[in-house]
Design a protein around this motif. Structure first.
Motif, mmCIF file in Angstrom:
data_model
loop_
_atom_site.group_PDB
_atom_site.id
_atom_site.type_symbol
_atom_site.label_atom_id
_atom_site.label_comp_id
_atom_site.label_asym_id
_atom_site.label_seq_id
_atom_site.Cartn_x
_atom_site.Cartn_y
_atom_site.Cartn_z
ATOM 1 N N GLU A 61 -17.813 34.533 16.037
ATOM 2 C CA GLU A 61 -17.535 33.133 16.373
ATOM 3 C C GLU A 61 -17.245 32.899 17.844
ATOM 4 O OE1 GLU A 61 -14.359 32.062 13.766
ATOM 5 O OE2 GLU A 61 -15.691 31.624 12.085
ATOM 6 N N ASP A 64 -20.591 32.191 22.919
ATOM 7 C CA ASP A 64 -20.844 30.829 23.413
ATOM 8 C C ASP A 64 -22.307 30.416 23.267
ATOM 9 O OD1 ASP A 64 -18.166 30.198 24.547
ATOM 10 O OD2 ASP A 64 -18.614 31.952 25.788
ATOM 11 N N ALA A 65 -23.220 31.387 23.355
ATOM 12 C CA ALA A 65 -24.647 31.058 23.264
ATOM 13 C C ALA A 65 -25.423 32.258 22.754
ATOM 14 C CB ALA A 65 -25.184 30.622 24.629
ATOM 15 N N LYS A 83 -26.719 31.039 12.741
ATOM 16 C CA LYS A 83 -26.860 29.713 12.150
ATOM 17 C C LYS A 83 -25.712 29.402 11.207
ATOM 18 C CE LYS A 83 -31.901 29.090 12.333
ATOM 19 N NZ LYS A 83 -33.126 28.957 11.513
ATOM 20 N N GLY A 86 -22.729 28.350 12.974
ATOM 21 C CA GLY A 86 -22.903 27.135 13.771
ATOM 22 C C GLY A 86 -22.898 27.376 15.262
ATOM 23 N N LEU A 87 -23.345 28.558 15.695
ATOM 24 C CA LEU A 87 -23.369 28.873 17.128
ATOM 25 C C LEU A 87 -24.511 28.132 17.835
ATOM 26 C CD1 LEU A 87 -22.789 32.754 17.013
ATOM 27 C CD2 LEU A 87 -21.085 30.928 17.220
ATOM 28 N N SER A 88 -24.370 27.965 19.135
ATOM 29 C CA SER A 88 -25.427 27.344 19.945
ATOM 30 C C SER A 88 -26.553 28.353 20.136
ATOM 31 C CB SER A 88 -24.876 26.913 21.307
ATOM 32 O OG SER A 88 -23.876 25.924 21.153
ATOM 33 N N ILE A 89 -27.767 28.002 19.672
ATOM 34 C CA ILE A 89 -28.915 28.900 19.728
ATOM 35 C C ILE A 89 -29.981 28.277 20.629
ATOM 36 C CG2 ILE A 89 -30.704 30.069 18.382
ATOM 37 C CD1 ILE A 89 -28.807 29.801 15.943
ATOM 38 N N TYR A 90 -30.464 29.059 21.592
ATOM 39 C CA TYR A 90 -31.439 28.562 22.562
ATOM 40 C C TYR A 90 -32.674 29.461 22.595
ATOM 41 C CZ TYR A 90 -27.322 26.184 24.594
ATOM 42 O OH TYR A 90 -26.210 25.425 24.803
ATOM 43 N N GLU A 94 -35.214 26.842 26.931
ATOM 44 C CA GLU A 94 -34.103 25.910 26.697
ATOM 45 C C GLU A 94 -32.874 26.348 27.477
ATOM 46 O OE1 GLU A 94 -34.382 23.952 22.266
ATOM 47 O OE2 GLU A 94 -33.940 26.093 22.394
ATOM 48 N N PHE A 95 -32.608 27.652 27.489
ATOM 49 C CA PHE A 95 -31.425 28.141 28.193
ATOM 50 C C PHE A 95 -31.598 28.033 29.705
ATOM 51 C CE2 PHE A 95 -28.270 31.116 29.804
ATOM 52 C CZ PHE A 95 -27.166 30.738 29.055
ATOM 53 N N GLU A 98 -30.720 24.589 30.583
ATOM 54 C CA GLU A 98 -29.265 24.405 30.548
ATOM 55 C C GLU A 98 -28.618 24.928 31.822
ATOM 56 O OE1 GLU A 98 -26.882 23.026 28.419
ATOM 57 O OE2 GLU A 98 -28.674 22.048 27.654
#
Length: 450
Positions: A61, A64-65, A83, A86-90, A94-95, A98
């Motif tokens: 958990e 961060d990415a 998933k 609920g982690l941020s997936i790039y 996309e990254f 960011e």
């Protein structure tokens, strides 16, 4: 940030992981197999996975990415765990966006020339000690890692690949960068396993141009009809700057650029590279480098790795290696070598290695591409065709597709080697064009031919 890479071993992925580690982020990663040079690079930066494979316990958990590589599939256990948490997936692009969303993003796109143009811009910036962030798709002399990221630099220079973002994200990478400044070098159908028709392929570049931010800048090659049509017809409210091949001539094995301040000898050669130079100059001017300073710097640019890279030279022969594999690149590179060495025999050796080049329908696109070579050799592996699950191709079909008057076709690397060893290279240029390795022939073996 704490960042985890799923499929960290890829060329682009491992370079991004190293860049983030150097920026101060905490990096972990996983993969089921990692090869050189990624393996040694990751090990030297202390981010090589302790063991190969995918493990749910790698995902927690406090991450961060999560960055997902092309090699990762939808059922990857680490991805499923990320998933669930609920982690941020790039995806990779996309990254990158960011990391650069508060910077001026400069994106170099096109079917050909984008690596060389990006390398030219980087060379000029480094020469004038102008610090920028960047991502480039090939090694460049003097640059240790192909990705560089900081918090403070104003510009982010990105080589904009039109291939897919990830196994889960089918959008081309360059659709995600939203450039402030963009360049479009040329369009020639490629990646037919993803873009099944020419029209579908061209559409991706229209979307790229439309993704430029309002009020942004498009620098485009007006000598390419498809590029010019897209630039002229776009409804995106942007500024447009066309470029074309500058005046130059060849003398004593050197390409000489004609400028307002006088003639400028270059280390690079070929009409396509002079065209690339013109585009790079426009971009550099938009990034704060004036024309005279650009010329001063570009005179010492020797090219990106595997782009007309000189392998060996004697008083009577020279060997170049080039990444060219698509029809437009093969034609441009062969023509460049013949123009540079008009009084020497040019022997072009091409490997058909990619999915597109081994497709029987697409092979027709190669017609005439080797015509500037005095002798031509084409190598392909029937095993590669089987692996890619394509229809078998006979040698006669290769000959018919290229329509070169003096073409030899090889399917065995030892036969190719023997043929080259029996060739008289006096007063000649051997041009090796491949994105592979000719069935395992090493550079040293080629060097020993002359």
């Amino acid at each position: 940030m704490r960042i985890h890479f799923i499929a960290i071993g890829g060329s682009a992925m491992h370079s991004l992981a190293i860049a983030l580690k150097e920026k101060g982020d905490e990096i972990t990663g996983s993969d089921d197999a990692i090869y050189e040079p990624s393996y040694s690079n990751l090990k030297s930066h202390h981010i090589l996975p302790a063991k190969m494979g995918w493990f749910e316990e790698n995902i927690s958990e406090d991450i961060d990415a999560v960055i997902l590589g092309m090699h990762a599939r939808a059922d990857n256990p680490e991805l499923l765990r990320a998933k669930k948490l609920g982690l941020s997936i790039y995806s990779y692009p996309e990254f990158l966006f960011e990391q650069s969303k508060d910077k001026t993003r400069v994106v170099i796109g096109g079917s050909h020339g984008k690596t060389t143009i990006t390398a030219m811009i980087l060379h000029v910036m480094k020469y004038h000690e102008k610090e920028i962030d960047y991502m480039i798709g090939a090694p460049v002399t003097g640059i240790s890692n192909s990705v560089h990221l900081t918090r403070e630099n104003d510009f982010m220079l990105i080589e904009g690949d039109e291939y897919l973002s990830s196994a889960l994200d089918r959008r081309p990478k360059f659709h995600l960068y939203k450039p402030n400044i963009a360049l479009l070098s040329g369009i020639a159908w490629d990646h037919i396993n993803v873009f099944p028709s020419y029209e579908n392929y061209v559409e991706q570049f229209k979307i790229f141009v439309d993704s430029i931010v309002n009020g942004g800048i498009l620098v485009y090659n007006e000598e390419d009809d498809e590029v010019k049509n897209i630039a002229v017809s776009t409804q995106n409210p942007i500024r447009k700057h066309p470029y074309s091949t500058p005046a130059y001539y060849t003398e004593n094995g050197k390409s000489i650029l004609e400028t307002a301040e006088g003639d400028l000898p270059l280390e690079i050669f070929g009409k396509h590279n002079l065209n690339n130079l013109s585009g790079a100059k426009w971009i550099c001017q938009h990034m704060g480098i004036d024309e005279d300073d650009f010329y001063e710097a570009i005179a010492s640019f020797k090219g990106a790795a595997k782009r007309l890279e000189k392998l060996a030279e004697t008083s009577s022969a020279v060997i170049y290696k080039d990444f060219a594999h698509s029809p437009s690149k093969v034609a441009a590179t062969t023509a460049a070598v013949k123009e540079q060495f008009p009084n020497r025999k040019v022997i072009a050796c091409l490997e058909l290695h990619t999915y597109s080049s081994l497709n029987s329908e697409f092979l027709k696109e190669y017609r005439g591409t080797l015509n500037m070579a005095d002798e031509a050799l084409v190598f392909y592996s029937p095993e590669a065709i089987e692996i890619k699950k394509l229809e078998p191709i006979g040698k006669e079909y290769i000959v018919e597709s290229f329509r070169h008057k003096n073409l030899k076709v090889f399917t065995n690397s030892e036969d190719l080697k023997r043929s080259l060893e029996n060739t008289d290279f006096n007063n000649s240029v051997l041009l090796l064009m491949s994105s592979g390795n000719y069935g395992g022939i090493q550079n040293e073996e080629f060097k020993n031919l002359i």
